[in-house]
Design an enzyme around this catalytic site. Structure first.
Site, short mmCIF file in Angstrom:
data_model
loop_
_atom_site.label_atom_id
_atom_site.label_comp_id
_atom_site.label_asym_id
_atom_site.label_seq_id
_atom_site.Cartn_x
_atom_site.Cartn_y
_atom_site.Cartn_z
N ASP A 1 34.15 44.31 39.08
CA ASP A 1 34.40 45.37 38.10
C ASP A 1 34.76 46.70 39.06
O ASP A 1 34.51 47.81 38.64
CB ASP A 1 32.94 45.96 37.33
CG ASP A 1 32.32 44.67 36.58
OD1 ASP A 1 32.98 43.64 36.86
OD2 ASP A 1 31.43 44.97 35.82
N ASP B 1 38.02 41.63 40.09
CA ASP B 1 38.15 40.73 39.12
C ASP B 1 38.50 41.26 37.80
O ASP B 1 38.90 40.58 37.00
CB ASP B 1 36.81 39.93 38.96
CG ASP B 1 35.63 40.82 38.72
OD1 ASP B 1 35.45 41.97 38.67
OD2 ASP B 1 34.57 39.92 38.18
CA LIG Z 1 33.48 41.41 36.94
#
Ligand SMILES: [Ca+2]
Ligand SMILES: *[C@@H]1O[C@H](CO)[C@@H](O)[C@H](O)[C@H]1NC(C)=O
Ligand SMILES: *[C@@H]1O[C@H](CO)[C@@H](O)[C@H](O)[C@H]1NC(C)=O
Ligand SMILES: *[C@@H]1O[C@H](CO)[C@@H](O)[C@H](O)[C@H]1NC(C)=O
Ligand SMILES: *[C@@H]1O[C@H](CO)[C@@H](O)[C@H](O)[C@H]1NC(C)=O
Ligand SMILES: *[C@@H]1O[C@H](CO)[C@@H](O)[C@H](O)[C@H]1NC(C)=O
Ligand SMILES: *[C@@H]1O[C@H](CO)[C@@H](O)[C@H](O)[C@H]1NC(C)=O
Ligand SMILES: *[C@@H]1O[C@H](CO)[C@@H](O)[C@H](O)[C@H]1NC(C)=O
Ligand SMILES: *[C@@H]1O[C@H](CO)[C@@H](O)[C@H](O)[C@H]1NC(C)=O
Length: 509
Positions: free
Chosen positions: A39, A280
């Site tokens: 994140d 990601d």
């Molecule tokens: Ca993530």
């Protein structure tokens, strides 16, 4: 019985690799270190945040090509990691949503992933940190310290532990080339799982009572007044405090990245290893993670090749998808993608490209695709998207239902603040309303050349009619090419026989 070495030689011969390595006069070994933030976003000096201190990312950037238009194909953890490690979008590799617990998504058994292909080519593979994909047979690693057999806080956030594991991996490498995947759990939120450590686990290991100690970490603290509030987050005290916590956790990851690179240098692989840094999915804020808007899909991407110093420190504007990472790493190792099919006779083809040419010359790449179906198992909200130059087009396949909110984001101070303010009828200081966030148009088109914050949907503007049609055509073509089961949704049913085609539902969509 063949020994592992014999098996490897057979595999190498089959792939023509032994010859390639022998024929190469320099006979240099080539390795890959892939570092993925969880994140993570643009909270770093290299991406022009002037408040946060990320000296290690900034130093890596000086030896890297820096991408400013890199995008994940899906804004959710397991689907993104599966796409990264297969080169196939979530709707093609089968990881439609999160892998853990009740969500239980997995890639299809016959998917040939990057670690599998590298393993078959005699390359040693390792993973340290958050794996979050399965099944095991599709994503095998020779060396694995992940949430599957360790505490994710230890292997994903304790940078001293991570350093020691990287050392252990590098000490155990033989003459074979290696692929090491270091998957930080930082700077993921923490409030949903371990609230005692703070909203972003920013207190974990800081040495205060009950927090434990991470010997290699010097926490950087930020005052809420200091943070740079992105345009898509409301400028309120609660959101600022949330961002300040996020910065501290990014700082831990940055110091961890420095330790990992120091281990690489110390072990003598600095000059033979392609280092890739990315994340990601978008940051866990409104319009971020689980969205296909810019804040949900835009990712940092640094590629550092010791063999390509000519573009070090430069910023590339080429459009890059994380679907390109698998083709890039296969290219670096000269491992070909195999001919195989998942279902029926259709041969699986990678739609991504190797990024290595960009390390020498700025490419003209302008198009990337995205595909999201779920996050948690309850969060079915399929979206397909394409970006072509400045145009960003999103198809919300089921826009009549409310956009779902995940458990982790729901309890975050930023989202609670939005709920509280909306309920109390107070100004939210947010660019959207809850209503507009929950209920979206089926077709969204944004023109970044005039609207970089994606504030004005021009899908029904007649001046964009032709562009819209072209983007719809491009998107559908990609959906067919990647065997998207949702290709006929929401107004048709896909029938495979005699030839795959959409049959109309007459449901007035
Ligand atoms: Ca993530
Ligand atoms: C290439 O390097 C490997 C590993 O160091 C070595 O075993 C092999 O003999 C070398 N091959 C040639 C042709 O020099
Ligand atoms: C940071 O800002 C400078 C100056 O505006 C710009 O040249 C550079 O490309 C920016 N870097 C990134 C990664 O966007
Ligand atoms: C985790 O699995 C790896 C093998 O993949 C093994 O070497 C390691 O000892 C395991 N760690 C723990 C804590 O069980
Ligand atoms: C981090 O890992 C190191 C080395 O394993 C250990 O000594 C330390 O206690 C760990 N810190 C926390 C907060 O768990
Ligand atoms: C690093 O590798 C590059 C390209 O392979 C080579 O030109 C350079 O001499 C190497 N530097 C060191 C210090 O080994
Ligand atoms: C969904 O999209 C259609 C077509 O753009 C639009 O008429 C409708 O208002 C949108 N939202 C909802 C909640 O149906
Ligand atoms: C939102 O309101 C609840 C209930 O009044 C309160 O407990 C919570 O602290 C508030 N949160 C924020 C971020 O304003
Ligand atoms: C959102 O904020 C940006 C930057 O402050 C502004 O340019 C844009 O017009 C805003 N959008 C809306 C819908 O208010």
């Amino acid at each position: 019985m063949q020994s592992p070495v014999q098996k490897c030689m057979v595999a190498l011969l089959l792939l023509g690799l032994c010859n390639a390595r022998k024929g190469d006069p320099t006979n240099r070994s080539r390795n890959v270190l892939l570092i993925v933030a969880d994140d993570g976003g643009f909270e770093s000096g290299v991406y022009n945040n002037t408040v946060i201190k990320t000296p290690n990312l900034d130093a890596l950037a000086q030896r890297s090509l820096i991408f400013r238009n890199a995008f994940t194909s899906v804004s959710s953890c397991s689907p993104s990691r599966a796409s990264l490690l297969t080169g196939l979008p979530q709707h093609q590799n089968g990881m439609y949503g999160l892998h853990q617990d009740v969500h239980h998504f997995n890639s299809f058994d016959s998917v040939q992933s990057l670690p599998l292909l590298l393993n078959q080519a005699g390359i040693r593979t390792g993973i340290i940190g958050k794996k979050h994909v399965g099944p095991e047979a599709v994503y095998p690693f020779d060396f694995a310290y992940t949430e599957e057999n360790s505490s994710v806080l230890q292997v994903g956030r304790n940078i001293t532990r991570i350093k020691l594991l990287v050392r252990k991996f590098l000490q155990s490498v033989d003459e074979k080339p290696f692929f090491l995947y270091v998957a930080f759990h930082d700077p993921h939120r923490c409030g949903h799982s371990q609230p005692q450590y703070g909203a972003f686990c920013e207190k974990f290991g800081n040495g205060e009572p009950g927090m434990g100690w991470i010997p290699d970490w010097k926490p950087e603290l930020y005052h809420p007044d200091q943070v740079q509030v992105p345009y898509f987050v409301q400028d309120t005290p609660a959101a600022r405090e949330d961002l300040a916590a996020q910065y501290t956790t990014v700082g831990r990851m940055d110091q961890g990245l420095g330790l990992v690179l120091e281990e690489l240098r110390h072990a003598g692989f600095h000059n033979s290893t392609l280092v890739i840094y990315t994340s990601d999915n978008g940051i866990p804020f409104p319009s971020g993670r689980t969205n296909l808007y810019w804040p949900g899909t835009a990712e940092p991407l640094l590629i550092s090749s010791p063999e390509h110093p000519s573009r070090w420190g430069q910023v590339s504007s080429a459009y890059i998808s994380l679907l390109d990472i698998t083709p890039t790493i296969l290219d670096w190792f000269s491992v070909p993608y195999p001919r195989y099919s998942l279902f029926g006779k259709r041969i699986v083809q990678l739609t991504g490209k190797s990024l290595l040419p960009a390390l020498s010359l700025e490419p003209k790449w302008r198009t990337v695709f995205a595909s999201q179906s779920l996050h948690e198992v309850t969060m079915h909200y399929p979206m397909r998207a394409v970006q072509h130059g400045s145009l960003h087009f999103i198809h919300n396949l089921q826009n009549r239902t409310s956009f779902p909110i995940d458990q982790d984001f729901y309890v975050s101070p930023t989202f609670q603040d939005l709920l509280n303010r909306t309920q109390a009828g107070q100004p939210t200081h947010w660019n959207k309303t809850l209503r507009s966030y929950y209920y979206r148009d089926r077709w969204e088109l944004y023109d970044h050349s005039t609207d970089p914050t994606e504030s004005h949907n021009v899908a029904s503007d007649p001046r964009y009619a032709q562009a819209l049609e072209e983007l719809q055509r491009m998107l559908l073509k990609w959906q067919w090419e990647t065997s998207d089961p949702w290709v006929c949704a929401p107004d048709g049913v896909l029938e495979d026989k005699p030839v795959p085609r959409c049959w109309p539902l007459h449901n007035e969509l």
